[in-house]
Design a protein around this motif. Sequence first.
Motif, PDB file in Angstrom:
ATOM      1  N   ALA A  61      -8.045  -0.433   1.179  1.00  0.00           N
ATOM      2  CA  ALA A  61      -7.895  -1.715   1.880  1.00  0.00           C
ATOM      3  C   ALA A  61      -8.571  -2.849   1.113  1.00  0.00           C
ATOM      4  O   ALA A  61      -7.995  -3.930   0.950  1.00  0.00           O
ATOM      5  N   GLU A  62      -9.785  -2.595   0.626  1.00  0.00           N
ATOM      6  CA  GLU A  62     -10.499  -3.625  -0.129  1.00  0.00           C
ATOM      7  C   GLU A  62      -9.740  -4.007  -1.405  1.00  0.00           C
ATOM      8  O   GLU A  62      -9.653  -5.187  -1.754  1.00  0.00           O
ATOM      9  N   THR A  63      -9.190  -3.013  -2.089  1.00  0.00           N
ATOM     10  CA  THR A  63      -8.425  -3.271  -3.307  1.00  0.00           C
ATOM     11  C   THR A  63      -7.174  -4.074  -2.996  1.00  0.00           C
ATOM     12  O   THR A  63      -6.824  -5.011  -3.721  1.00  0.00           O
ATOM     13  N   SER A  86      -0.684  -2.866 -10.532  1.00  0.00           N
ATOM     14  CA  SER A  86      -0.704  -1.587  -9.807  1.00  0.00           C
ATOM     15  C   SER A  86      -2.123  -1.043  -9.850  1.00  0.00           C
ATOM     16  O   SER A  86      -2.756  -1.024 -10.907  1.00  0.00           O
ATOM     17  N   HIS A  87      -2.620  -0.619  -8.705  1.00  0.00           N
ATOM     18  CA  HIS A  87      -3.984  -0.112  -8.603  1.00  0.00           C
ATOM     19  C   HIS A  87      -3.959   1.330  -8.104  1.00  0.00           C
ATOM     20  O   HIS A  87      -3.240   1.643  -7.149  1.00  0.00           O
ATOM     21  N   LEU A  88      -4.772   2.193  -8.728  1.00  0.00           N
ATOM     22  CA  LEU A  88      -4.892   3.594  -8.316  1.00  0.00           C
ATOM     23  C   LEU A  88      -6.269   3.831  -7.715  1.00  0.00           C
ATOM     24  O   LEU A  88      -7.281   3.427  -8.295  1.00  0.00           O
ATOM     25  N   VAL A 124      -0.969  -0.742  -4.297  1.00  0.00           N
ATOM     26  CA  VAL A 124      -2.178   0.070  -4.236  1.00  0.00           C
ATOM     27  C   VAL A 124      -1.785   1.439  -3.708  1.00  0.00           C
ATOM     28  O   VAL A 124      -1.161   1.548  -2.653  1.00  0.00           O
ATOM     29  N   THR A 125      -2.142   2.462  -4.450  1.00  0.00           N
ATOM     30  CA  THR A 125      -1.861   3.826  -4.003  1.00  0.00           C
ATOM     31  C   THR A 125      -2.972   4.748  -4.496  1.00  0.00           C
ATOM     32  O   THR A 125      -3.818   4.338  -5.290  1.00  0.00           O
ATOM     33  N   CYS A 167       0.836  -1.196   0.000  1.00  0.00           N
ATOM     34  CA  CYS A 167       0.000   0.000   0.000  1.00  0.00           C
ATOM     35  C   CYS A 167       0.872   1.248   0.000  1.00  0.00           C
ATOM     36  O   CYS A 167       1.925   1.283   0.621  1.00  0.00           O
ATOM     37  N   ASP A 168       0.375   2.278  -0.692  1.00  0.00           N
ATOM     38  CA  ASP A 168       1.079   3.554  -0.825  1.00  0.00           C
ATOM     39  C   ASP A 168       2.447   3.369  -1.459  1.00  0.00           C
ATOM     40  O   ASP A 168       3.417   4.012  -1.062  1.00  0.00           O
TER      41      ASP A 168
END
Length: 193
Positions: free
Chosen positions: A160-162, A173-175, A30-31, A18-19
């Motif tokens: 958090a869910e992602t 990578s998720h935005l 995930v960010t 995360c981040d």
Amino acid sequence: DADYVSPRQEMKIPLAACDAFSREAGFSSVTVQDRMGGRLAGEHLKSLGHSRVTCITTNMICDDFERIQGIRDAGLQTDLFMISGDRTIMREQFRKHDFSHVTAVFCVSDRQAMELLCILHERGIRVPEDLSVIGFDGIEAGIWAVPPLTTIAQDLEAKAETAIASLFEDPASHLIDVELTVRRSTGYAKTIL
């Protein structure tokens, strides 16, 4: 990225960072849309007549760098104010800093912004009449700041869910989107003499 590679190689379970934007194979990241958030903050300040902003950060890497680049994308002049991560030192830096040459301050985190609001109050600097302050993160405590903090809010539940969902998918990578939450810590720019 190297900080994540070693644990990933040692663990035999899925990993999501995360981040962080990891380009390493084998795990997801995930960010939030940090640069877009900075731009939203800058556009909001610009709409209120601000042209020069002090950007407060502890570093110029990763999300902090992207958030400040977003402010610049909005066409605002920026001054960097590098602060310590140590709360006591940070508060002393806030007490001594000359904010008279700007009409607004952008803090890369709400926690920094709320510390700044306390010190500005102690110094007799009125927010937003003398100086507008905007933060980033959208933490709940910003609602009770004095004055309530304008912020770029991120959806922590969606993050958090992602991250959890990404553990069961191919690494990617998720935005996560951000949005401007306007409260009373920002106002029209005053004239600087």
